[in-house]
Scaffold this motif. Structure first.
Motif, short mmCIF file in Angstrom:
data_model
loop_
_atom_site.label_atom_id
_atom_site.label_comp_id
_atom_site.label_asym_id
_atom_site.label_seq_id
_atom_site.Cartn_x
_atom_site.Cartn_y
_atom_site.Cartn_z
N ASP A 19 0.69 -1.21 0.00
CA ASP A 19 -0.11 0.03 -0.15
C ASP A 19 1.04 1.11 -0.06
O ASP A 19 1.35 1.43 0.94
N MET A 20 1.08 1.78 -1.29
CA MET A 20 2.04 2.80 -1.26
C MET A 20 1.58 4.33 -0.77
O MET A 20 2.48 5.38 -1.02
N HIS A 21 0.48 4.27 -0.14
CA HIS A 21 0.08 5.46 0.46
C HIS A 21 -0.82 5.43 1.66
O HIS A 21 -2.11 5.09 1.50
N LEU A 22 -0.45 5.64 2.88
CA LEU A 22 -1.08 5.00 3.89
C LEU A 22 -0.99 6.06 5.14
O LEU A 22 -0.16 6.43 5.30
N HIS A 23 -2.34 6.38 5.74
CA HIS A 23 -2.13 7.29 6.96
C HIS A 23 -2.52 6.37 8.19
O HIS A 23 -3.38 5.68 8.30
N LEU A 24 -1.15 6.36 9.27
CA LEU A 24 -1.53 5.42 10.34
C LEU A 24 -1.97 5.92 11.52
O LEU A 24 -2.09 5.33 12.66
N ALA A 26 4.01 -0.68 3.51
CA ALA A 26 3.34 0.58 3.21
C ALA A 26 3.79 1.76 3.22
O ALA A 26 4.86 1.91 4.14
N VAL A 27 3.70 2.68 2.42
CA VAL A 27 4.36 4.03 2.45
C VAL A 27 3.49 4.78 3.56
O VAL A 27 2.26 5.02 3.47
N VAL A 28 4.15 5.21 4.62
CA VAL A 28 3.66 5.82 5.92
C VAL A 28 3.62 7.18 5.96
O VAL A 28 4.74 7.66 5.60
N HIS A 39 2.98 -8.70 12.68
CA HIS A 39 3.11 -9.11 11.39
C HIS A 39 4.14 -8.79 10.47
O HIS A 39 4.93 -7.58 10.97
N PRO A 40 4.73 -9.56 9.57
CA PRO A 40 5.69 -9.04 9.10
C PRO A 40 5.30 -7.60 8.02
O PRO A 40 4.67 -8.03 7.28
N PHE A 41 5.89 -6.70 8.37
CA PHE A 41 5.42 -5.34 7.70
C PHE A 41 6.54 -4.54 7.76
O PHE A 41 7.29 -4.06 8.73
N ALA A 42 6.72 -4.11 6.36
CA ALA A 42 7.79 -3.10 6.17
C ALA A 42 7.11 -1.61 6.14
O ALA A 42 6.68 -1.43 5.22
N PRO A 43 7.30 -0.76 7.25
CA PRO A 43 6.75 0.66 7.20
C PRO A 43 7.81 1.26 6.18
O PRO A 43 9.03 1.72 6.71
N TYR A 44 7.38 1.85 5.22
CA TYR A 44 8.14 2.87 4.25
C TYR A 44 7.97 4.12 4.65
O TYR A 44 6.74 4.83 4.45
N MET A 45 8.88 4.69 5.56
CA MET A 45 8.49 5.97 6.27
C MET A 45 8.82 7.07 5.51
O MET A 45 9.67 7.13 4.49
#
Lengths: 334, 334
Positions: free
Chosen positions: A10-15, A35-37, A65-71
């Motif tokens: 998900d290359m555009h995400l608001h967390l 996801a891109v955060v 979860h295995p999850f890469a936060p792309y900050m």
């Protein structure tokens, strides 16, 4: 009937932060390998200390979860030392139109002012992610901003520029004119138009920025997504707000789609006989554009009805209460 | 600075029934000498018995003021006997295309099929008031309906046809093409555009049908109102909904402007150096178009600040909580 997706992105995400982060981040992390955060917190993520703290908070909230936060860093003028120090920790910088308006000669001056930072980003290989809207009439804002993209793409030909959450056919036209220009598109802009927001009763839970546009625009976005346009990445722009900020006299902009993305994308691509393109659209294109290597996950969806909850905590999701034909039935993490 | 208006008229008004009628009707009747009362109740006012009962209820609710309720029948196919019996009691018939706005489910599906009734109305001199929207994309609905007005105006050249609550420059263009075509315009469509509804936070209390349009459309409406276009009447379309139907997951369409109309019109005309045209716009044009003779009232406004209440009962008014430069300071009834 089943469908397997490898490492959806998900290359555009608001967390968000705090309790909201804890509520929504797992709903993205269970389905997406990365996801891109977005950095538009209050205050914004615009320095290394805040970036480190927010990254840690995101990792904490997604630890199951295995999850890469792309900050991302909130775009402002940065010096070379800061950008070099930030580079290992971010996937790009997010520019919001404040300060880069297209409306006037003032916009040109602003663009000139940020040229040194853009020059450094180009030199260092840091992508520029842009919320591309002018300050004009709400339906014209994206179209009015396109000349800015055009100018930036010419002026910085080796800078990767991502037009975030595009909503118009005109933006897609521009996408093909510059090799360094890319775009994300949301789920909701593939599914709704302004008619869904305001054509019958007004639907605050479908209100977002950029606002949903005309049927012709949606048709162009759909066609590009369904053929997995090689420069168009999936980015949900999932943006949760508590119920009392949505069903209110002044309703905040944002559609909370995170928990329903993969079922709805499966339905949409299946309905258009385009399922073979979904893996590319929802993962491979982003891997290639950004050169990222997310955790290996396998998400299995099946054509089995599933009813979307009316709410997750105090947040109403996209398609709340609707029964969808597809659902996620298995999540396998390597 | 003061301003006197003689017998202001509101040529498009929703008064509802029951407790809502009792709440809102006096707020119109104290400022307006008469109003065209819309028939889209549940069930609609589409027979003589219901018309008599609703007229009595409106008279009861407005009994403290000299107020002429110009009643309407909900358009459907009627026979000559019914139309002749209704004629003394109504100012016109209100046509809704099926399903386009609040309580329009029983509206007209096939415009060709209604020619006999239109023929009778023309013969009997009963005006046709039309909610002119297609079922198309929300921003195109009025423009798409204009060919219907054009056809009706040609086919029934002696039928008075009123394009209700017009919102576009294109509708104004059409207005000048047929001598039997007239229009009303609301206060809110003179003041707001879609930007006010959805350009910042989403504003449910500004959500109405037809939806507010583009700045260019508003500019055309403003110019026509400010010069008191001889075929353009004021009609507020004031349409109250309880708070819990507005600040909700599905927000009902309607702006409740009744209590603020005259102060805001005074401000708007004063700001554009057009105060001398306000009497014509808000009363004289309607008297001449419809040939009505309302009660003689004199409403005096003064340039004295007034803060609009946050709510009237459970209804939030247009410009709630805002301080307006003009207010009504005296109401003199002959």
């Amino acid at each position: 009937m089943q469908l397997q997706l490898t490492s959806p992105l998900d290359m555009h995400l608001h967390l968000r932060e705090g309790a909201m982060l804890d509520l929504v981040a797992p709903l993205s992390a269970r389905d997406f390998a990365g996801a891109v955060v977005m950095p538009n917190l209050v205050p914004p993520v615009d320095n290394l200390e805040r970036l480190a703290a927010y990254t840690a908070a995101v990792r904490q909230a997604t630890q199951d979860h295995p999850f890469a936060p792309y900050m991302t860093l909130f775009f402002r003028e940065y010096d070379q030392a800061t950008l070099e120090a930030a580079r290992p920790h971010i996937i790009g910088m997010k520019l919001y139109p404040e300060g880069v308006t297209t409306n006037s000669a003032g916009g040109v001056r602003d663009l000139a002012a940020i040229a040194p930072t853009l020059e450094l980003m180009q030199h260092l290989g840091i992508p520029l992610l842009v919320h591309g809207e002018s300050h004009g009439f709400v339906l014209d804002r994206e179209a009015e901003f396109l000349p800015v993209y055009d100018r930036l793409a010419r002026q910085f030909p080796r800078l990767t520029i991502v037009m975030e959450h595009i909503t118009t056919a005109a933006a897609l036209d521009l996408l093909d004119q510059h090799p360094n220009l890319y775009a994300t598109v949301t789920l909701h802009h593939l599914l709704i138009t302004l008619d869904d927001v305001a054509g019958g009763l007004l639907q605050p839970h479908l209100f977002c920025k950029p606002i949903a546009k005309r049927p012709e625009d949606r048709a162009a976005l759909r066609a590009a997504a369904l053929r997995a346009h090689p420069k168009l990445m999936f980015g949900s722009d999932s943006a949760p707000h508590p119920l009392n900020r949505k069903e209110a006299a002044g309703c905040a902009a944002g559609v909370f789609s995170a928990p329903v993305i993969l079922p709805l994308l499966a339905e949409f691509f299946a309905d258009h006989d385009a399922l073979p393109h979904l893996q590319t659209f929802v993962s491979d294109t982003a891997r290639s554009v950004y050169g990222v290597n997310p955790p290996q996950t396998t998400i299995t969806l099946a054509r089995e009805p599933w009813t979307v909850p009316e709410a997750y905590g105090n947040v109403v999701p996209f398609y709340a209460g609707r029964t969808l034909p597809w659902q996620v039935v298995e999540r396998a993490y390597a």
